[in-house]
Design a protein around this motif. Sequence first.
Motif, PDB file in Angstrom:
ATOM      1  N   ILE A 161      -5.755  -3.364  -2.303  1.00  0.00           N
ATOM      2  CA  ILE A 161      -4.879  -3.070  -1.164  1.00  0.00           C
ATOM      3  C   ILE A 161      -5.190  -1.692  -0.558  1.00  0.00           C
ATOM      4  O   ILE A 161      -5.379  -1.582   0.660  1.00  0.00           O
ATOM      5  CB  ILE A 161      -3.396  -3.173  -1.570  1.00  0.00           C
ATOM      6  N   PRO A 162      -5.280  -0.606  -1.375  1.00  0.00           N
ATOM      7  CA  PRO A 162      -5.616   0.680  -0.758  1.00  0.00           C
ATOM      8  C   PRO A 162      -6.972   0.651  -0.065  1.00  0.00           C
ATOM      9  O   PRO A 162      -7.179   1.327   0.952  1.00  0.00           O
ATOM     10  CB  PRO A 162      -5.627   1.651  -1.956  1.00  0.00           C
ATOM     11  N   VAL A 167       0.829  -1.205   0.000  1.00  0.00           N
ATOM     12  CA  VAL A 167       0.000   0.000   0.000  1.00  0.00           C
ATOM     13  C   VAL A 167       0.867   1.259   0.000  1.00  0.00           C
ATOM     14  O   VAL A 167       0.502   2.287  -0.577  1.00  0.00           O
ATOM     15  CB  VAL A 167      -0.974   0.012   1.201  1.00  0.00           C
ATOM     16  N   GLU A 208       3.132   0.788  -3.579  1.00  0.00           N
ATOM     17  CA  GLU A 208       2.325   0.419  -4.753  1.00  0.00           C
ATOM     18  C   GLU A 208       3.004  -0.668  -5.580  1.00  0.00           C
ATOM     19  O   GLU A 208       2.871  -0.734  -6.799  1.00  0.00           O
ATOM     20  CB  GLU A 208       2.029   1.647  -5.624  1.00  0.00           C
ATOM     21  N   CYS A 229      -8.351  -9.266  -0.630  1.00  0.00           N
ATOM     22  CA  CYS A 229      -7.269  -8.524  -1.266  1.00  0.00           C
ATOM     23  C   CYS A 229      -6.112  -9.452  -1.600  1.00  0.00           C
ATOM     24  O   CYS A 229      -6.018 -10.562  -1.072  1.00  0.00           O
ATOM     25  CB  CYS A 229      -6.791  -7.390  -0.358  1.00  0.00           C
TER      26      CYS A 229
END
Length: 627
Positions: free
Chosen positions: A163-164, A37, A40, A155
């Motif tokens: 993820i975010p 997160v 990225e 996820c």
Amino acid sequence: MAGGGAAAKASSGVRGGVRIVVAGERGTGKSSLIVTVAAETFPTNAPPVLPPTRLPDDMYPDRVPVTIIDTSSSLENRGKLAEELKRADAVVLTYACDQPATLDRLSTFWLPELRRFRVVGCKLDLRDDHNPVSLEQVMSPIMQQFREIETCIECSAFKLIQIPEVFYYAQKAVLHPTAPLFDQEAQTLKPRCVRALKRIFILCDHDRDGALSDAELNDFQVKCFNAPLQPSEIVGVKRVVQEKLPEGVNDRGLTLTGFLFLHALFIEKGRLETTWTVLRKFGYNNDIRLGEDLLPAPIKRAPDQSVELTSEAVEFLKGIFLLFDNDGDGALKPAELEDLFSTAPESPWDEGPCKDAAEKTALGGLSLDGFLSEWALMTLLDPIRSVENLIYIGYAGDPSSAIRVTRRRRLDRKKQQSERTVFQCFVFGPKKAGKSGLLNSFIGRPFSDIYTSTTDERYAVNVVDQPGGTKKTLILREIPEDAVRKLLSTRDYLAACDIAVFVHDSSDEYSWKRATELLVEVASHGEMNSHEVPCLIVAAKDDLDPFPTEIHDSTRVSQDMGIEAPIPLSTKLGDFNNVFRRIVSAAEHPHLSIPETEAGKSRKQYNRLINRSLMFVSGYDKSILVE
């Protein structure tokens, strides 16, 4: 993975950022989740435990700083894990889709420990595609057991799937928690949320016609969201409400019913931030109470100072009383009182010291005097809460203008007059002396021969008409006999007492002796701690024959201690001998009726001798200087 928001900590979290702790079984992808997160990209070699990781402030719409804390699941680090969980605003718990045992640990260990989470499954990329099991199937039994779980999400750090969103939902659970607003099982707004939204609706209904016109809706939108509504948007909003709830709109605009329906709709669709934005714009915190910044600062006062409502606040309350006395009978019935407090989180007099403390009418209502008496009691005991409730019911003045701190009683004694309008009387006495009977008679309750022991302090409050047409509020505070010694172990206990009354059964010699002992204990405590208070003796049960030496003994004690002779009364016969007026009069002149113990007299005599000696020595020194 499970994540959650600790709603009770949310207010502090909003101000200083949100602290999210990631915890779970070993090998469930905690570190990979955090690195992915933040960077990225999936890490090829993540360390076992990461240092604290700060996400960019602009990563999510609320622009609130997010710090993520990684944890170790090893036994030797269990103490540190517990500390991190205590400090967390939100907790994200991880389990691995390819390791069923880690899912079992959620319900057997983690979720019982942490009762407020948002649940997500990690390592979605490792799920068995030949035998797929939906997240709903996996989590449904757990969600039935742990109703606090709000949402499930899967996820994959490896495939960068959602993820975010994991940390967005964890942050959202802190900033916009569901639990205070909405009952998931009943699918309805919670009562406290309804009460807050009703108050907001009334504040926005400027013309007080029971509906929000287009102009009022637009003003509301600008205040809360800094953007006006287009005419077509207003039409659209009202159409949505009218289709689902015809009574939600009338010819004047959006009704309260429609306003509440809209918020329930927002929450059902997951737009909790809309309702929370509205609540926070009007000063509410995560407990759906007014924030501290809208209330007076903590009140600085000496122990022998009290707090009263100002005349401005009293006049406001008189107007409120008339406004809610719908039938004009001069009393607020229970339904009218509930309506009055329907914009407060709850009725402040349904429990605690204010419950049943004032005189009720035959139909269970409160007269104006009873209504103002309850406010006087609440203000004396908890002035900030009293002001808070004034604001809930419509007080629009400066909150600090609603209350005043009285002059110190020490100064009142010097000036031989009290300026207070509310007096607190501590009622002492042995068991079965008649203390409760005195309180009951003060608030108009009928006499009862049934004895019930008082184990906790109890209050009765009423307005007392004084000679000359003035009105004073008297609060009687019954002190259980068994509690006296413990209470007097506190140095400033008597500082809150304007006058003490000692009740005894005039037909029982033991009752008289015990009341006298209590009088000496209280008087000694006052002498030792500079909190001397006026004292009166009440000879209750005057309808019974007195014990043989009652008159002689009471006269002797009164004369020895320098206070009035006992006041006879019979609550059974309704003969009160103006006792409540006499209590107020004694409190108004705090320099009188202060008892002196033998120890106190000896101390005064000793001090006088010391002072004379000092004066003699001083005069002797001066004569030497003159020579």
